[in-house]
Design an enzyme around this catalytic site. Structure first.
Site, PDB file in Angstrom:
ATOM      1  N   ASP A 179       0.830  -1.210   0.000  1.00 48.22           N
ATOM      2  CA  ASP A 179       0.000   0.000   0.000  1.00 48.22           C
ATOM      3  C   ASP A 179       0.861   1.255   0.000  1.00 48.22           C
ATOM      4  OD1 ASP A 179      -2.357   1.435   0.086  1.00 48.22           O
ATOM      5  OD2 ASP A 179      -3.172   0.348   1.792  1.00 48.22           O
TER       6      ASP A 179
ATOM      7  N   ASP B  20     -10.793   2.002  -3.164  1.00 43.90           N
ATOM      8  CA  ASP B  20     -11.339   1.739  -1.826  1.00 43.90           C
ATOM      9  C   ASP B  20     -12.859   1.728  -1.871  1.00 43.90           C
ATOM     10  OD1 ASP B  20      -9.023   1.364  -0.472  1.00 43.90           O
ATOM     11  OD2 ASP B  20      -8.933   3.343   0.450  1.00 43.90           O
TER      12      ASP B  20
HETATM   13  C1  GLA Z   1      -5.717   1.965   2.384  1.00 40.48           C
HETATM   14  C2  GLA Z   1      -6.147   0.825   1.505  1.00 40.48           C
HETATM   15  C3  GLA Z   1      -7.200  -0.009   2.209  1.00 40.48           C
HETATM   16  C4  GLA Z   1      -6.635  -0.512   3.502  1.00 40.48           C
HETATM   17  C5  GLA Z   1      -6.155   0.670   4.363  1.00 40.48           C
HETATM   18  C6  GLA Z   1      -5.439   0.196   5.593  1.00 40.48           C
HETATM   19  O1  GLA Z   1      -6.740   2.882   2.553  1.00 40.48           O
HETATM   20  O2  GLA Z   1      -6.621   1.298   0.284  1.00 40.48           O
HETATM   21  O3  GLA Z   1      -7.601  -1.076   1.398  1.00 40.48           O
HETATM   22  O4  GLA Z   1      -5.588  -1.401   3.250  1.00 40.48           O
HETATM   23  O5  GLA Z   1      -5.264   1.487   3.636  1.00 40.48           O
HETATM   24  O6  GLA Z   1      -4.982   1.244   6.354  1.00 40.48           O
END
Ligand code: GLA
Length: 723
Positions: free
Chosen positions: A475, A545
């Site tokens: 990420d 997301d």
């Molecule tokens: C980001 C990612 C999510 C999740 C969060 C965790 O927002 O896009 O899918 O993994 O971080 O903090």
């Protein structure tokens, strides 16, 4: 594929359906001569004779105005006053670069770009590379333009390498490709724009006078614009018309656009954003631009997309996961967020096993002091309170249930509240003497430094070595600001953004090569870094997301303009949706996720019997159809940006199976009847759908009847060709 007509001094790059041509003009200037449908006869350059000199434009070569000529790689400071490809400042204070043609070389295959992601060729591929050498004799600055022609895949990959043999020079712009399009009457510009949870909406606008561009200045490709533009005829549609696509294989700051001359021509360009880019080349040093992938299609936008999809699936993605079916994951994030312990995860995995999920992914919150998003990033060891038995034990327990174990990392970031930051504040990007603005309480590690990169490689390796981790979610959750590096001198701060990308690519290359059996998935607050650079290392991306099925219709449709469904990670989540609040039928959530890399992101223990049964069936169908979705051809039939519903069609590689996905975005009372006309079927063959049989010509010309109703409708129709 590539040849040089020595008499007329014309280079021809030919792919299955396209020709790209350049001419050496007056022995010196490299002109862009043609790009479009494949030509079978020599090109005429007669139009140059009538290209009139224009008042006010500087006159060159006795009778031409450089400003009017279609130039292959133009330079700042010259008599070409359009947006230039290359800009440099020299130690004598001058900034005029004049490039002249020297010679060329044609090699079989495609040489790798050192330190950068790029498309590649394999033994037996019909791929050749042309390298054209240009030179500024006064400054002893050399430019090597590289063009790889993928004959079968119908694409051209371009880049430039700048080698300084003279006194110190500072390169302040170096685009990967520019193309001067001569006839720009009635053309449109297309790009993909948005924001967090609204990534890659399609923007289509008429090209008007002036320079129109998109760019990123935030240190990554970003959710706001994607490093892609297409120039197309105004009459071009999804399935017909001339389209020219430009996509940058790069994950950092970029700029792409078209600069329109007053006389109906345009310069399309794509490359690293010149803003705050200043790369010093001492004598003997060189700079390699990222690669731009150029695709021309006369079959509309879907035609262009299919070329990108196949190229990226087969000659950009690498490793064993390029070809084999990927994993169906249950991701813990929307299920537990930061509230869990090791038993919670084992229980989630136990439930997941019941529906056929094969991989349990533990998302954020498993390490050091990370119980909220305010602390712990950078400290890559288990939180002993949450995982007292350790990651090795947890992976084993999950494995015992028949599932693989996967883990979330955010390696490029650090929370100021972390041991790493307390020990090494100088390891974060910052401007001396100024505060660094945090986003989500975190700041960016300085990946332009080799020591930071090596620390992260070691930290992740030690985790990956001590537990059976078979999937990594990588990420990256903030845009960069106050950028500066403590490791570079004042006169090299203009290199930080690009050196960060080189560092990131070094880390990714090292880890993906060291762990070839780990499936890596890229993520950046969802789809904030969905670009070909990332796909070179990680074959799939958490698309957004936003897992709401209706919003995903648009996000996935827009993403498919360039990127294949096989690269889009898509999960079935709970309702009301956590981002959106919308309620959609479970069937629709399954159907919308299925063409991507299917996964789940909900508490399976809370599902009803009916939902559990539907989930099981979804995974079974997915395993049966995934080759059609991931290796077949996509036809976009109805755009969710233009209609109340979306219709897309996939055809298997052997053309024996066709899948039509129709999903309504909103229920309509008393909705109109629609007839969805399918594409590219055999008109004379019969196709079986359920217990009905239809001729291909009927499906393509009459169409499949669909009526929007009060509730969301989601249909996935399977047509099998009767042999
Ligand atoms: C980001 C990612 C999510 C999740 C969060 C965790 O927002 O896009 O899918 O993994 O971080 O903090």
């Amino acid at each position: 594929m590539i040849r040089f007509d020595t008499e007329n001094k014309i280079f021809y790059l030919e792919t299955k359906n396209t020709t790209y041509a350049m001419a050496v003009f007056e022995e010196k200037v490299l002109l862009h001569a043609y790009w479009g449908k494949r030509l079978s006869h020599p090109l005429s350059l007669d139009w140059l004779e009538t290209l009139e000199f224009r008042p006010l434009a500087p006159l060159d070569f006795g009778r031409y105005s450089t400003d009017m000529l279609p130039l292959e790689y133009s330079t700042f400071g010259s008599a070409d006053l359009r947006v230039p490809a290359l800009g440099a400042e020299y130690s004598d204070g001058s900034y005029y670069t004049r490039l002249e043609y020297v010679d060329y070389e044609i090699v079989d295959g495609k040489p790798a770009l050192e330190g950068l992601p790029a498309t590649y060729s394999e033994d037996g591929d019909k791929v050749q590379t042309l390298i054209i050498h240009l030179k500024d004799s006064q400054k002893d600055l050399h430019v090597y333009l590289s063009y790889s022609a993928f004959e079968e895949l119908d694409a051209i990959a371009r880049s430039a390498r700048i080698v300084n043999e003279g006194e110190r020079a500072e390169i302040n712009r170096a685009f990967s490709a520019t193309v001067d399009i001569l006839d720009l009457e009635n053309h449109d510009l297309i790009h993909l724009d948005g924001a967090w949870v609204r990534e890659r909406s399609i923007t289509r606008r008429k090209i008007v006078p002036g320079n129109q561009s998109i760019e990123s200045r935030n240190g990554c490709s970003g959710a706001v614009h994607n490093p892609f533009i297409a120039v197309c005829e105004s009459t071009a549609t999804e399935n017909c018309g001339n389209v020219y696509g430009f996509n940058l294989v790069y994950s950092g700051n970029f700029s792409a656009g078209v600069d329109i001359s007053p006389f109906n021509s345009a310069r399309a360009y794509i490359g690293i954003n010149p803003q705050n880019f200043n790369f010093v080349l001492e004598k003997g040093e060189s700079f390699q631009t990222p690669e731009a992938v150029l695709v021309y299609s006369d079959k509309g936008l879907s035609g262009m997309s299919r070329i990108y999809h196949k190229l990226y699936r087969t000659r950009l993605c690498r490793g064993k996961f390029r070809d084999i079916p990927r994993y169906v994951v249950l991701n813990s994030w929307e299920t537990t967020y930061f509230t869990f312990d090791e038993n919670t995860i084992v229980n989630l995995a136990r439930d997941a096993a019941k529906i056929g999920v094969d991989t349990m992914v533990l998302d954020d919150g498993w390490f050091s002091t990370r119980t909220t998003d305010r602390a712990g990033l950078g400290d890559w060891w288990e939180n002993p309170d949450r995982l007292p038995s350790g990651l090795g034990w947890l992976a084993e327990e999950v494995n015992k249930l028949g599932l693989r174990f996967g883990l979330w990392f955010e390696p490029e970031m650090v929370n100021p509240d972390s041991e790493l930051f307390r020990n090494h504040p100088e390891w974060a990007l910052h401007t001396p003497g100024r505060e660094t603005t945090p986003t989500r309480s975190q700041i960016t590690l300085d990946f332009s430094r080799r020591d930071v990169c090596d620390y992260i490689i070691d930290a992740l390796s030690s985790i990956l070595d001590r537990a059976n981790i078979e999937y990594v979610k990588w990420d990256m959750n903030r845009y960069m600001s106050e950028v500066g590096s403590a490791a570079l001198p004042a006169d090299r701060q203009g290199e930080v953004y690009h050196r960060y990308m080189l560092g990131l690519y070094y880390v990714l290359e090292t880890l993906t090569q060291k762990y070839p059996d780990v499936l890596f998935e890229s993520c950046s607050s969802g789809g904030g870094r969905f670009d070909p650079g990332m796909l070179y290392y990680m074959p799939q991306v958490w698309t957004s997301d936003n897992s709401d099925a209706v919003d995903r219709l648009r996000i996935q449709y827009g993403t498919s303009m360039v990127y294949p469904y096989s690269s889009m990670s898509a999960h079935v989540s709970v309702c009301p949706n956590h981002t959106q609040g919308r309620i959609t039928p479970f069937k629709m959530r399954c159907n919308v996720a299925m063409p991507g890399q299917l996964g789940f992101e909900l508490n399976i223990g809370n599902c009803s019997e009916k939902e559990l049964e539907m989930s099981r069936k979804t995974i079974e169908k997915y395993r049966e159809f995934e080759d059609v979705f991931h290796k077949g051809d996509l036809y976009r039939l109805v755009s969710p940006f233009e209609a109340d519903f979306s219709a897309i069609q996939f055809i298997s590689e052997d053309e024996s199976r066709v899948i039509l996905c129709i999903d309504s975005q909103r229920g309509l009372f008393n909705g109109p009847d629609q007839y969805i006309k399918m594409m590219a079927l055999d008109p004379d063959s019969q196709y079986k759908c359920g217990d009905k049989t239809y001729y291909g010509e009927y499906l393509m010309n009459f169409g499949v009847h669909f009526c929007n109703k009060r509730e969301h409708i989601s249909e996935m129709l399977i047509f099998d060709k009767i042999q």
